[in-house]
Design an enzyme around this catalytic site. Structure first.
Site, PDB file in Angstrom:
ATOM      1  N   GLY A   9      -9.721  -7.286  42.991  1.00 54.80           N
ATOM      2  CA  GLY A   9      -8.387  -8.213  43.755  1.00 54.80           C
ATOM      3  C   GLY A   9      -7.629  -8.370  44.390  1.00 54.80           C
ATOM      4  N   SER A  10      -6.461  -9.718  44.360  1.00 55.66           N
ATOM      5  CA  SER A  10      -6.387  -9.898  45.395  1.00 55.66           C
ATOM      6  C   SER A  10      -5.305  -9.058  47.200  1.00 55.66           C
ATOM      7  CB  SER A  10      -5.532 -11.577  45.508  1.00 55.66           C
ATOM      8  OG  SER A  10      -4.506 -11.633  44.668  1.00 55.66           O
ATOM      9  N   THR A  11      -4.708  -8.251  45.891  1.00 52.21           N
ATOM     10  CA  THR A  11      -3.433  -7.290  46.782  1.00 52.21           C
ATOM     11  C   THR A  11      -5.039  -6.412  47.460  1.00 52.21           C
ATOM     12  OG1 THR A  11      -2.322  -8.082  45.383  1.00 52.21           O
ATOM     13  CG2 THR A  11      -1.949  -5.944  46.502  1.00 52.21           C
ATOM     14  N   GLY A  42      -6.218  -6.145  34.658  1.00 46.33           N
ATOM     15  CA  GLY A  42      -7.912  -6.625  34.118  1.00 46.33           C
ATOM     16  C   GLY A  42      -7.714  -7.929  34.643  1.00 46.33           C
ATOM     17  N   GLY A  43      -6.687  -8.413  35.136  1.00 49.85           N
ATOM     18  CA  GLY A  43      -6.771 -10.331  35.230  1.00 49.85           C
ATOM     19  C   GLY A  43      -8.607 -10.665  36.000  1.00 49.85           C
ATOM     20  N   GLY A  44      -8.663 -10.102  37.134  1.00 50.16           N
ATOM     21  CA  GLY A  44      -9.752  -9.676  37.333  1.00 50.16           C
ATOM     22  C   GLY A  44     -10.994  -9.853  36.493  1.00 50.16           C
ATOM     23  N   GLU A  94     -12.204   0.056  37.171  1.00 50.88           N
ATOM     24  CA  GLU A  94     -10.344   0.387  37.569  1.00 50.88           C
ATOM     25  C   GLU A  94     -10.213   1.099  36.789  1.00 50.88           C
ATOM     26  OE1 GLU A  94      -9.263  -4.030  39.580  1.00 50.88           O
ATOM     27  OE2 GLU A  94      -9.175  -3.657  36.894  1.00 50.88           O
TER      28      GLU A  94
HETATM   29  C1  5RP Z   1      -8.562  -6.765  38.660  1.00 50.86           C
HETATM   30  C2  5RP Z   1      -7.164  -6.033  38.706  1.00 50.86           C
HETATM   31  C3  5RP Z   1      -5.909  -6.785  39.779  1.00 50.86           C
HETATM   32  O1  5RP Z   1      -6.026  -5.489  39.904  1.00 50.86           O
HETATM   33  C4  5RP Z   1      -4.979  -7.905  39.099  1.00 50.86           C
HETATM   34  O2  5RP Z   1      -5.596  -8.357  38.422  1.00 50.86           O
HETATM   35  C5  5RP Z   1      -4.235  -7.721  39.685  1.00 50.86           C
HETATM   36  O3  5RP Z   1      -4.923  -8.771  40.610  1.00 50.86           O
HETATM   37  P1  5RP Z   1      -3.863  -9.517  42.047  1.00 50.86           P
HETATM   38  O4  5RP Z   1      -3.216  -9.039  43.478  1.00 50.86           O
HETATM   39  O5  5RP Z   1      -4.754 -10.762  42.879  1.00 50.86           O
HETATM   40  O6  5RP Z   1      -2.050  -9.906  41.923  1.00 50.86           O
HETATM   41  O7  5RP Z   1      -7.000  -6.060  37.036  1.00 50.86           O
HETATM   42  O8  5RP Z   1      -9.416  -6.416  37.220  1.00 50.86           O
END
Ligand code: 5RP
Length: 262
Positions: A33-35, A102-104, A110
């Site tokens: 993810g971006s973070t 799981g947004g990504g 993970e």
């Molecule tokens: C990817 C994830 C990410 O950690 C989650 O989506 C947060 O992402 P971001 O740091 O871009 O907000 O679970 O599967």
């Protein structure tokens, strides 16, 4: 860091602090993810500048590629077997440090990697903090075979559960179904409010065709919350401690110049 938006500055601050927990010789799970990308870049800086020797296990091919390009030694989980620490982002975290992830689309790897770690540190900004999980649609990874049946079974299962919404949809990538690194689909469950996340997680994983869901219950130990001004708050759920760190003095963070370009 002045070229970062407040949101990115917050993510970067959390990432930078989390990387300070990594010590020479550690085996570290690298989130997605971006973070998490900020974290991988910060870690790459430490590897290059301090000669820090660590072994990374990536939670996605994206992260593996980024880590390799940063000069981080990346191995498989089977090679590493057990990890000292995993650092990853989250889509939501609650007061008990239960998460939606799981947004990504990387929730399966993970969860495997975080579970195979002594400790999981979540890095986030305040927008991810919730009273009750569920406003962010819950990702569920399902096998493509019979996915519509799996989806119908999940919807039927939700009728008996304490959730506020029951709309489900298969995640798309433009006109094609989104595919995870394992070649599976993601169903996003728009539950709005999850009354009992532990029970939901157990019940979902009993539906044939479900590989894993994005609820991380009792897995995370620490959350580092980055603020737009570069300060951070660290909450350790294992001992209840809460600490604050001010933003670094100007010049302290120049090793991360260019990080916003990733
Ligand atoms: C990817 C994830 C990410 O950690 C989650 O989506 C947060 O992402 P971001 O740091 O871009 O907000 O679970 O599967």
């Amino acid at each position: 860091m002045s070229d970062l938006s407040p949101t990115d500055a917050a993510k970067h601050a959390a990432a930078r602090k989390a990387v300070s927990y990594i010590e020479d010789g550690m085996k570290v799970g690298l989130g997605t993810g971006s973070t998490a990308a900020f974290m991988v870049k910060c870690l790459g800086e430490r590897v290059r500048n301090e000669g820090l020797k660590i072994t990374g296990v990536a939670t996605s091919t994206r992260t593996a590629d980024l880590a390799a390009s940063e000069g981080i030694n990346v191995v498989t989980l089977d090679d590493a077997k057990w990890l000292n620490l995993t650092i990853d982002g989250a889509d939501e975290y609650d007061g008990n440090l239960n998460l939606i992830k799981g947004g990504g689309g990387a929730l399966l790897m993970e969860k495997i990697v975080a579970t195979a770690s002594d400790r999981m540190i979540v890095i986030a900004d305040l927008s991810k903090q919730v009273e009750t999980l569920g406003a962010f649609p819950l990702p569920v990874e399902v096998i493509p075979f019979g996915w519509q049946t799996t989806k119908a079974l999940i919807e039927e299962t939700l009728i008996n559960l304490d959730v506020m919404g029951r709309e489900t949809s298969r995640r798309m990538n433009n006109d094609e179904p989104f595919l995870t690194d394992q070649g599976n689909y993601i169903l996003d469950l728009n539950l709005k409010r999850i009354g009992n996340a532990r029970r939901l997680s157990l019940v979902l994983n009993q539906v044939p065709g479900v590989v894993e869901n994005g609820l991380f219950i009792d897995i995370a130990d620490v959350v580092i919350i980055g603020m737009g001004d570069g300060s951070v708050e660290t909450r350790d759920i294992t001992d209840g401690s809460v600490t604050h760190d001010d933003a670094p003095e100007p010049g302290d963070d120049n090793v991360f110049a260019g990080i916003a370009d990733s």
